[in-house]
Motif scaffolding. Structure first.
Motif, PDB file in Angstrom:
ATOM      1  N   LYS A 154      48.115  47.060  38.710  1.00 45.64           N
ATOM      2  CA  LYS A 154      49.060  48.160  38.427  1.00 45.64           C
ATOM      3  C   LYS A 154      49.426  48.987  39.654  1.00 45.64           C
ATOM      4  O   LYS A 154      50.574  49.359  39.830  1.00 45.64           O
ATOM      5  CB  LYS A 154      48.486  49.073  37.342  1.00 45.64           C
ATOM      6  N   ASN A 155      48.448  49.278  40.479  1.00 45.54           N
ATOM      7  CA  ASN A 155      48.720  50.126  41.649  1.00 45.54           C
ATOM      8  C   ASN A 155      48.904  49.292  42.919  1.00 45.54           C
ATOM      9  O   ASN A 155      48.727  49.783  44.021  1.00 45.54           O
ATOM     10  CB  ASN A 155      47.574  51.132  41.829  1.00 45.54           C
ATOM     11  N   LYS A 156      49.223  47.993  42.747  1.00 46.37           N
ATOM     12  CA  LYS A 156      49.324  47.127  43.925  1.00 46.37           C
ATOM     13  C   LYS A 156      50.673  46.412  43.975  1.00 46.37           C
ATOM     14  O   LYS A 156      51.100  45.838  42.970  1.00 46.37           O
ATOM     15  CB  LYS A 156      48.200  46.081  43.904  1.00 46.37           C
ATOM     16  N   MET A 206      41.569  41.188  43.149  1.00 48.84           N
ATOM     17  CA  MET A 206      42.769  41.986  43.417  1.00 48.84           C
ATOM     18  C   MET A 206      42.567  42.876  44.640  1.00 48.84           C
ATOM     19  O   MET A 206      43.444  43.031  45.476  1.00 48.84           O
ATOM     20  CB  MET A 206      43.135  42.851  42.199  1.00 48.84           C
ATOM     21  N   ASN A 207      41.379  43.461  44.732  1.00 45.90           N
ATOM     22  CA  ASN A 207      41.098  44.345  45.853  1.00 45.90           C
ATOM     23  C   ASN A 207      41.063  43.586  47.179  1.00 45.90           C
ATOM     24  O   ASN A 207      41.663  44.001  48.174  1.00 45.90           O
ATOM     25  CB  ASN A 207      39.767  45.050  45.590  1.00 45.90           C
ATOM     26  N   GLN A 231      42.889  50.243  28.540  1.00 44.79           N
ATOM     27  CA  GLN A 231      42.572  50.002  29.951  1.00 44.79           C
ATOM     28  C   GLN A 231      41.529  48.908  30.133  1.00 44.79           C
ATOM     29  O   GLN A 231      41.069  48.655  31.240  1.00 44.79           O
ATOM     30  CB  GLN A 231      42.078  51.305  30.591  1.00 44.79           C
ATOM     31  N   ILE A 283      45.945  44.709  34.695  1.00 47.25           N
ATOM     32  CA  ILE A 283      45.431  46.090  34.742  1.00 47.25           C
ATOM     33  C   ILE A 283      45.097  46.483  36.181  1.00 47.25           C
ATOM     34  O   ILE A 283      45.472  47.552  36.652  1.00 47.25           O
ATOM     35  CB  ILE A 283      44.192  46.241  33.823  1.00 47.25           C
ATOM     36  N   HIS A 284      44.441  45.573  36.908  1.00 46.32           N
ATOM     37  CA  HIS A 284      44.026  45.910  38.270  1.00 46.32           C
ATOM     38  C   HIS A 284      45.136  45.716  39.299  1.00 46.32           C
ATOM     39  O   HIS A 284      44.959  46.050  40.470  1.00 46.32           O
ATOM     40  CB  HIS A 284      42.753  45.147  38.642  1.00 46.32           C
ATOM     41  N   ILE A 300      43.364  41.346  32.441  1.00 45.18           N
ATOM     42  CA  ILE A 300      42.521  42.120  33.370  1.00 45.18           C
ATOM     43  C   ILE A 300      43.187  42.206  34.743  1.00 45.18           C
ATOM     44  O   ILE A 300      43.236  43.270  35.363  1.00 45.18           O
ATOM     45  CB  ILE A 300      41.102  41.490  33.487  1.00 45.18           C
ATOM     46  N   LEU A 301      43.749  41.090  35.193  1.00 45.65           N
ATOM     47  CA  LEU A 301      44.435  41.086  36.496  1.00 45.65           C
ATOM     48  C   LEU A 301      45.626  42.055  36.466  1.00 45.65           C
ATOM     49  O   LEU A 301      45.867  42.786  37.425  1.00 45.65           O
ATOM     50  CB  LEU A 301      44.905  39.670  36.854  1.00 45.65           C
ATOM     51  N   GLU A 333      38.535  42.117  39.325  1.00 44.80           N
ATOM     52  CA  GLU A 333      38.882  43.382  39.991  1.00 44.80           C
ATOM     53  C   GLU A 333      38.696  43.209  41.493  1.00 44.80           C
ATOM     54  O   GLU A 333      39.516  43.635  42.297  1.00 44.80           O
ATOM     55  CB  GLU A 333      37.992  44.510  39.435  1.00 44.80           C
ATOM     56  N   SER A 334      37.611  42.521  41.879  1.00 46.32           N
ATOM     57  CA  SER A 334      37.341  42.251  43.299  1.00 46.32           C
ATOM     58  C   SER A 334      38.421  41.380  43.906  1.00 46.32           C
ATOM     59  O   SER A 334      38.836  41.596  45.050  1.00 46.32           O
ATOM     60  CB  SER A 334      36.029  41.501  43.455  1.00 46.32           C
TER      61      SER A 334
END
Ligand code: ATP
Length: 274
Positions: free
Chosen positions: A206-208, A235-236, A18, A203-204, A200-201, A232-233
């Motif tokens: 995955k739920n998008k 992606m959010n 992860q 991983i973040h 990393i992108l 992570e930011s």
């Protein structure tokens, strides 16, 4: 309350899969941890036990994640604290907090039926900065207590305790902390390269829902110098922009705006702290 919140967060499981990128850091860490579990061989060869691992590198690169994954990998309970939590006005309080942390690690491991505990101390430089004779006496006591606890760790002891600490200012650390038998393993955790950023992108993401997965390649290419936390930011923020546009998927423009926003955010942070 800060300590409580951290402890709750620390109960989540995390594996090396992860954590994006950081292949070298992961490999070096796993090597050190594998060595740690070979107890009999270590005793037979009379090798000094591994007590402390220092993770060094810029903020937001995954040092906390690596410590959590190390706990998972070695089937240990995980406790986290930050150097700033030990800074107190009253002499002796920091030192007693260090003692409590070790006591708690032993208790928590016993309760969970585990034979090992990982204690993670973020921002170790706050308590482990170079001592300058006379000044900062309270910090001295806290640091001395940490050194005493570390010197008291034995391989035969149950639970076996491993201290992991993080800093982005290794050169500031008191040499006493870096002596053999203390934090004598150092692992650099650097900003991710393009491959690491893509990982990393992914991983973040995955739920998008994304318009296409190729968007992540582009984003990785356009985020030179970003840390894992910043990615992570991105992606959010991109997901928030998509929601504002009433769209069901994240598109290129949302990612571009998100990159700008994270980059700008950093700039304003830096300008205000300068
Ligand atoms: P600091 O030194 O500021 O405490 P750190 O290096 O300990 O930072 P983390 O707390 O591990 O950084 O990372 C912060 C967040 O950034 C993580 O919770 C995660 O969402 C994201 N992140 C950072 N690095 C990575 C990575 N390599 N892979 C996936 N996510 C990452």
């Amino acid at each position: 309350r800060g300590i409580q919140a951290k402890k709750e967060a620390s109960t989540q499981m995390l594996t090396f899969e992860q954590i994006g990128g950081q292949e070298r850091a992961k490999r070096e860490l796993v090597e050190a941890l594998d060595f740690l579990v070979k107890k009999e061989e270590i005793a037979r060869l009379g090798i000094r036990p591994l007590k402390g691992i220092l993770l060094t590198g810029p903020p937001g690169t995954g040092k906390t994640l690596l410590a959590k994954a190390a706990a998972q990998y070695t089937d240990s309970v995980f406790l986290a604290a930050s150097g700033s939590e030990f800074v107190e006005m009253y002499v002796g309080v920091g030192a007693s907090r260090i003692r409590d942390l070790f006591t708690e690690a032993r208790k928590k491991a016993a309760k969970a039926g585990k034979s090992a505990a990982v204690i993670f101390i973020d921002e170790i430089d706050v308590i482990g900065g170079k001592r300058d004779g006379g000044q900062q006496r309270e910090y001295d006591q806290t640091l001395n207590q940490l050194l005493t606890e570390m010197d008291g760790i034995h391989t035969s002891e149950a639970p076996r305790i491993l201290i992991m600490a993080a800093t982005n200012r290794k050169e500031m650390l008191d040499p006493a902390l870096l002596r053999p038998g203390r934090f004598d393993r150092h692992i650099g955790v650097e900003l991710p390269d393009v491959k690491g950023r893509l990982h990393i992108l992914q991983i973040h993401a995955k739920n998008k829902p994304l318009e296409s997965m190729e968007l992540l390649d582009r984003t990785a290419a356009e985020t030179f110098g970003f840390s894992g936390a910043q990615l992570e930011s991105v992606m959010n923020e991109a997901a928030i922009y998509a929601m504002r546009d009433n769209l069901e998927v994240i598109g290129r423009s949302h990612l571009t705006s998100a990159i700008d926003k994270v980059m700008m955010g950093e700039k304003t942070d830096r300008e205000t702290t300068d």
